[in-house]
Enzyme design. Sequence first.
Site, PDB file in Angstrom:
ATOM      1  N   GLU A 325       0.872  -1.557   0.042  1.00  0.00           N
ATOM      2  CA  GLU A 325       0.052   0.005   0.095  1.00  0.00           C
ATOM      3  C   GLU A 325       0.790   1.268   0.241  1.00  0.00           C
ATOM      4  OE1 GLU A 325      -2.811  -0.515   3.117  1.00  0.00           O
ATOM      5  OE2 GLU A 325      -3.760  -2.105   2.301  1.00  0.00           O
ATOM      6  N   ASN A 368       2.228  -4.541  -3.442  1.00  0.00           N
ATOM      7  CA  ASN A 368       0.804  -5.009  -2.986  1.00  0.00           C
ATOM      8  C   ASN A 368       0.029  -3.804  -2.921  1.00  0.00           C
ATOM      9  OD1 ASN A 368      -0.979  -7.239  -2.683  1.00  0.00           O
ATOM     10  ND2 ASN A 368      -1.001  -6.744  -0.489  1.00  0.00           N
ATOM     11  N   HIS A 403     -10.277  -6.194  -2.622  1.00  0.00           N
ATOM     12  CA  HIS A 403     -11.475  -6.117  -1.422  1.00  0.00           C
ATOM     13  C   HIS A 403     -12.478  -5.518  -2.508  1.00  0.00           C
ATOM     14  CE1 HIS A 403      -8.627  -7.345   1.759  1.00  0.00           C
ATOM     15  NE2 HIS A 403      -7.758  -6.538   1.346  1.00  0.00           N
ATOM     16  N   GLU A 432      -5.638 -10.636  -1.827  1.00  0.00           N
ATOM     17  CA  GLU A 432      -6.546 -10.603  -0.627  1.00  0.00           C
ATOM     18  C   GLU A 432      -7.921 -10.496  -0.944  1.00  0.00           C
ATOM     19  OE1 GLU A 432      -5.276  -7.146   1.804  1.00  0.00           O
ATOM     20  OE2 GLU A 432      -3.032  -7.431   1.438  1.00  0.00           O
ATOM     21  N   ASP A 434     -11.732 -10.400  -1.188  1.00  0.00           N
ATOM     22  CA  ASP A 434     -13.058 -11.026  -0.577  1.00  0.00           C
ATOM     23  C   ASP A 434     -14.100  -9.962  -1.194  1.00  0.00           C
ATOM     24  OD1 ASP A 434     -12.225  -8.483   0.759  1.00  0.00           O
ATOM     25  OD2 ASP A 434     -11.930  -9.369   2.544  1.00  0.00           O
TER      26      ASP A 434
HETATM   27  C1  XIL Z   1      -6.050  -6.891   7.948  1.00  0.00           C
HETATM   28  C2  XIL Z   1      -6.104  -8.100   8.900  1.00  0.00           C
HETATM   29  O1  XIL Z   1      -6.857  -9.162   8.462  1.00  0.00           O
HETATM   30  C3  XIL Z   1      -6.797  -7.619  10.096  1.00  0.00           C
HETATM   31  O2  XIL Z   1      -6.924  -8.855  11.074  1.00  0.00           O
HETATM   32  C4  XIL Z   1      -6.062  -6.471  10.906  1.00  0.00           C
HETATM   33  O3  XIL Z   1      -6.620  -6.156  11.888  1.00  0.00           O
HETATM   34  C5  XIL Z   1      -5.861  -5.484   9.587  1.00  0.00           C
HETATM   35  O4  XIL Z   1      -5.176  -5.770   8.650  1.00  0.00           O
HETATM   36  N1  XIL Z   1      -4.859  -4.745   3.395  1.00  0.00           N
HETATM   37  C6  XIL Z   1      -3.714  -5.637   3.921  1.00  0.00           C
HETATM   38  C7  XIL Z   1      -3.881  -6.357   4.647  1.00  0.00           C
HETATM   39  O5  XIL Z   1      -2.663  -5.576   3.097  1.00  0.00           O
HETATM   40  O6  XIL Z   1      -2.755  -6.476   5.468  1.00  0.00           O
HETATM   41  C8  XIL Z   1      -5.014  -6.323   5.925  1.00  0.00           C
HETATM   42  O7  XIL Z   1      -5.265  -7.184   6.715  1.00  0.00           O
HETATM   43  C9  XIL Z   1      -6.261  -5.953   5.095  1.00  0.00           C
HETATM   44  C10 XIL Z   1      -6.185  -4.884   4.003  1.00  0.00           C
END
Ligand code: XIL
Length: 682
Positions: A325, A368, A403, A432, A434
Amino acid sequence: MRALARLAVTTLLVAAPLAAVTVATSTASAADDPVPIIVLTSDFEDGTAQGWTGRAAETVTHSTAVAHGGAGSLAVTGRTATWQGPSLDVLGVVEKGTAYTISAWVRMTSGSDNVRLSVERRSGGVAAYDQVVGNTAVTAGGWVNLTGRYTLATDVDFLRIYVETGSTTGDFAVDDVTVSYVPALPIQTGIPAVRDVVGEFPVGAAITGAEIVGDHGRLLSRHFASVTPGNALKWDATEPSENTFTYAQADPLIAYAKANGLAVRGHTLVWHNQTPSWVFTGADGQPMTATAEDKELLLARLENHIRNVAGHYGDTIAVWDVVNEVIDENQSDGLRRSTWYTVAGLDYIRTAFRVAREVLPDAKLFINDYNTNVPAKRDKLYALVAQLRAEGVPIDGVGHQMHINVSWPTLAETEAMIQKFVPLGVEQQVTEMDVSIYTNSGESFPSPPADRLLQQAYVYRDMFALFRRYASEITSVTLWGLADDNTWLDTFPVTRKDAPLLFDTRLQAKSAYWGVVDPSKIGVSPSASVSVSPSASASVSPSASVSASASVSASASVSPSGSVSVSPSVSPSAGVAGCSVTYRVTGSWPGGFQGEVKVANTGTAAVSGWSLAWQFTGGQRIAQLWNGSVTQSGAAVTVTNASWNGTLAPGGSATVGFLGSWTGSNPVPAAFTVNGTTCAVN
Ligand code: XIL
């Protein structure tokens, strides 16, 4: 035994083991949500402290000064440190691998503070502390509920829940503590493994310690080919204080992956979140600024961190999100103004990749980010990767977090995202993924509405089809979680129950799973093939979730091996020969209530399309209804089916849920009709 004896004074209801297992019909409807089993209640109504004691020398006593429910509560006084507070032994009550919900009501005696609910566990004398509910503002003005989820992932010889405060040592009261869980269902063994169906690239899941034990572990290794520790490899977990490295969280996850032949994505070496403040504190004890001295120290810490963490795992972790990020599309140079950037400029990214490559010459090194489908962000990321690679910075791949939600982004935008990076010659991974059931942060559903789950299934279907079509570019797809019982979206961006993954809160395959595995089954029954234990005397009620337009009835058969097959067949529309209705108020508060109405076809022919009617004689009004549509005219309420639950096979049912308002009284309706036929009332 020790714990049970201690808890004898509390109301202790321990669930009977699930001997005869019901068929795991995971339908598109969330209407049949199971009732949680309460394994522990401390209501302080019997005049005792019900086994609760202080964590040190503070005083914990039964009290009638205030009470949340009834007349008694638990009072803590005489605290000399914020960590002190009431605690209860739950060893033997809380079982490893089961996801519990812990709830407590708290009220300050005077003033205000932040209150936390946690678990202390010990193994061989080594203590660890798991936060269940973080800092929550509590005052003397009223009771505040703390509710959180907890799964014990390790063997322990000491386990206590406790309540503490954030900043003062003020007195407070606790009441109506419960520990509950939703009984597990067996993992479905008769359905295809995601990892077998999607052969183009490894499909992974983000995991915590809770995902590698018990049924979660079995589900994980059955369906997935890769794992990403969700938090365990982040800086705060691996180097909480300078040069003190700990792999207590990550090592068990990596060992599990190794033992089960799963690939590991390392996440993440550099991020602006979950990084301890010492990292950004200069030698003078002040927050770092853009000085040469601070920059040198920061990059030295970065190098040391990567050498240790990446070095600890060596080749076991062959893919790393080296930086996470770093893009901010609203900056003209596209770079996020994190402390990393303000102190070290682009050099923190250069250093991170250089060191990672030195430590791991063979690993794939990724940059990422999220929202990489958004053109402005995507283009800034592209420009950065192009620039750094031209400089010789060893970036092997671009990670798209993905996401997303049920209505965003479009497939075309996602395809454009992949295409954008092709000319760079980098690998691309979905890191990641979802699919939230919510389309904005104002929405909140008590349980996932069936139409959203269906929408979600189509999103998974289309996205996976796209990724597989681009298998020459996409080398891995990871979902950010294993099942809906543990998703970060339950608290992000706001607290509400989300359901973004392939398996539901009871680890059963959702429509989303079928979207990935066999889209032809999405509209028929998400659980078209489930496995039950041979001893199960299951009554098979095939899902009433049928395709939108066709009139379909499902017939089910149980084979001797216990595998259930559901074969849809089209039948002519039939009237309602018999029906029954179950009306329940599932929650009530001053002025409002939540209810559900289950309508069942007790006739022998399928019902195609239904209209359910009743009278609200107490002046109640329906404010919102799900799994159907509602009209209300005065007392007369009419609910018609949603597109997906209109067909009720003989013995089949559909359940609608609603939020309503009431004043004075909230009487249960006396009579119901379906398509004009009066129904039996349960
Ligand atoms: C999230 C975790 O899943 C949570 O448990 C934590 O509290 C916060 O981070 N982007 C990312 C991940 O790169 O590391 C994040 O993970 C979700 C968003």
